[in-house]
Design a protein around this motif. Structure first.
Motif, PDB file in Angstrom:
ATOM      1  N   UNK A  39       0.811  -1.212   0.000  1.00  0.00           N
ATOM      2  CA  UNK A  39       0.000   0.000   0.000  1.00  0.00           C
ATOM      3  C   UNK A  39       0.846   1.263   0.000  1.00  0.00           C
ATOM      4  N   UNK A  40       1.926   1.251   0.763  1.00  0.00           N
ATOM      5  CA  UNK A  40       2.812   2.413   0.830  1.00  0.00           C
ATOM      6  C   UNK A  40       3.429   2.679  -0.542  1.00  0.00           C
ATOM      7  N   UNK A  41       3.930   1.636  -1.193  1.00  0.00           N
ATOM      8  CA  UNK A  41       4.541   1.824  -2.508  1.00  0.00           C
ATOM      9  C   UNK A  41       3.510   2.242  -3.549  1.00  0.00           C
ATOM     10  N   UNK A  42       2.287   1.747  -3.434  1.00  0.00           N
ATOM     11  CA  UNK A  42       1.230   2.157  -4.352  1.00  0.00           C
ATOM     12  C   UNK A  42       0.942   3.652  -4.178  1.00  0.00           C
ATOM     13  N   UNK A  43       0.898   4.103  -2.939  1.00  0.00           N
ATOM     14  CA  UNK A  43       0.667   5.527  -2.673  1.00  0.00           C
ATOM     15  C   UNK A  43       1.801   6.389  -3.201  1.00  0.00           C
ATOM     16  N   UNK A  44       3.040   5.946  -2.998  1.00  0.00           N
ATOM     17  CA  UNK A  44       4.192   6.692  -3.494  1.00  0.00           C
ATOM     18  C   UNK A  44       4.126   6.784  -5.016  1.00  0.00           C
ATOM     19  N   UNK A  45       3.769   5.690  -5.681  1.00  0.00           N
ATOM     20  CA  UNK A  45       3.643   5.692  -7.136  1.00  0.00           C
ATOM     21  C   UNK A  45       2.575   6.660  -7.608  1.00  0.00           C
ATOM     22  N   UNK A  46       1.455   6.699  -6.893  1.00  0.00           N
ATOM     23  CA  UNK A  46       0.376   7.621  -7.254  1.00  0.00           C
ATOM     24  C   UNK A  46       0.825   9.068  -7.110  1.00  0.00           C
ATOM     25  N   UNK A  47       1.546   9.356  -6.055  1.00  0.00           N
ATOM     26  CA  UNK A  47       2.039  10.721  -5.833  1.00  0.00           C
ATOM     27  C   UNK A  47       3.007  11.119  -6.946  1.00  0.00           C
ATOM     28  N   UNK A  48       3.899  10.217  -7.314  1.00  0.00           N
ATOM     29  CA  UNK A  48       4.859  10.515  -8.387  1.00  0.00           C
ATOM     30  C   UNK A  48       4.126  10.715  -9.708  1.00  0.00           C
ATOM     31  N   UNK A  49       3.150   9.863 -10.008  1.00  0.00           N
ATOM     32  CA  UNK A  49       2.363  10.034 -11.238  1.00  0.00           C
ATOM     33  C   UNK A  49       1.646  11.371 -11.261  1.00  0.00           C
ATOM     34  N   UNK A  50       1.060  11.738 -10.150  1.00  0.00           N
ATOM     35  CA  UNK A  50       0.360  13.023 -10.072  1.00  0.00           C
ATOM     36  C   UNK A  50       1.328  14.182 -10.279  1.00  0.00           C
TER      37      UNK A  50
END
Length: 56
Positions: A39-50
């Motif tokens: 979940x943490x890595x998924x959130x980090x990926x979403x932040x980077x994509x945004x």
């Protein structure tokens, strides 16, 4: 310098082994940690994509 690095590596391995023997992680705890990490890595990926989308 090489001796220092070997000593650090040896200490790391010995410490990890002692920790596993003294406090083994159950399968349930391991799965729980994997889900949280995922979940943490998924959130980090979403932040980077945004952030990338905002820049373009």
């Amino acid at each position: 310098m090489g001796g220092f690095m070997r000593g650090m590596a040896t200490g790391l391995l010995v410490g990890a082994c002692v920790t596993m023997v003294v406090d083994p992680i159950s399968d349930k705890q391991k799965r729980k940690m994997q889900k949280k990490t995922e979940g943490v890595f998924r959130n980090i990926g979403s932040i980077i994509d945004s952030a990338i989308n905002i820049m373009h």
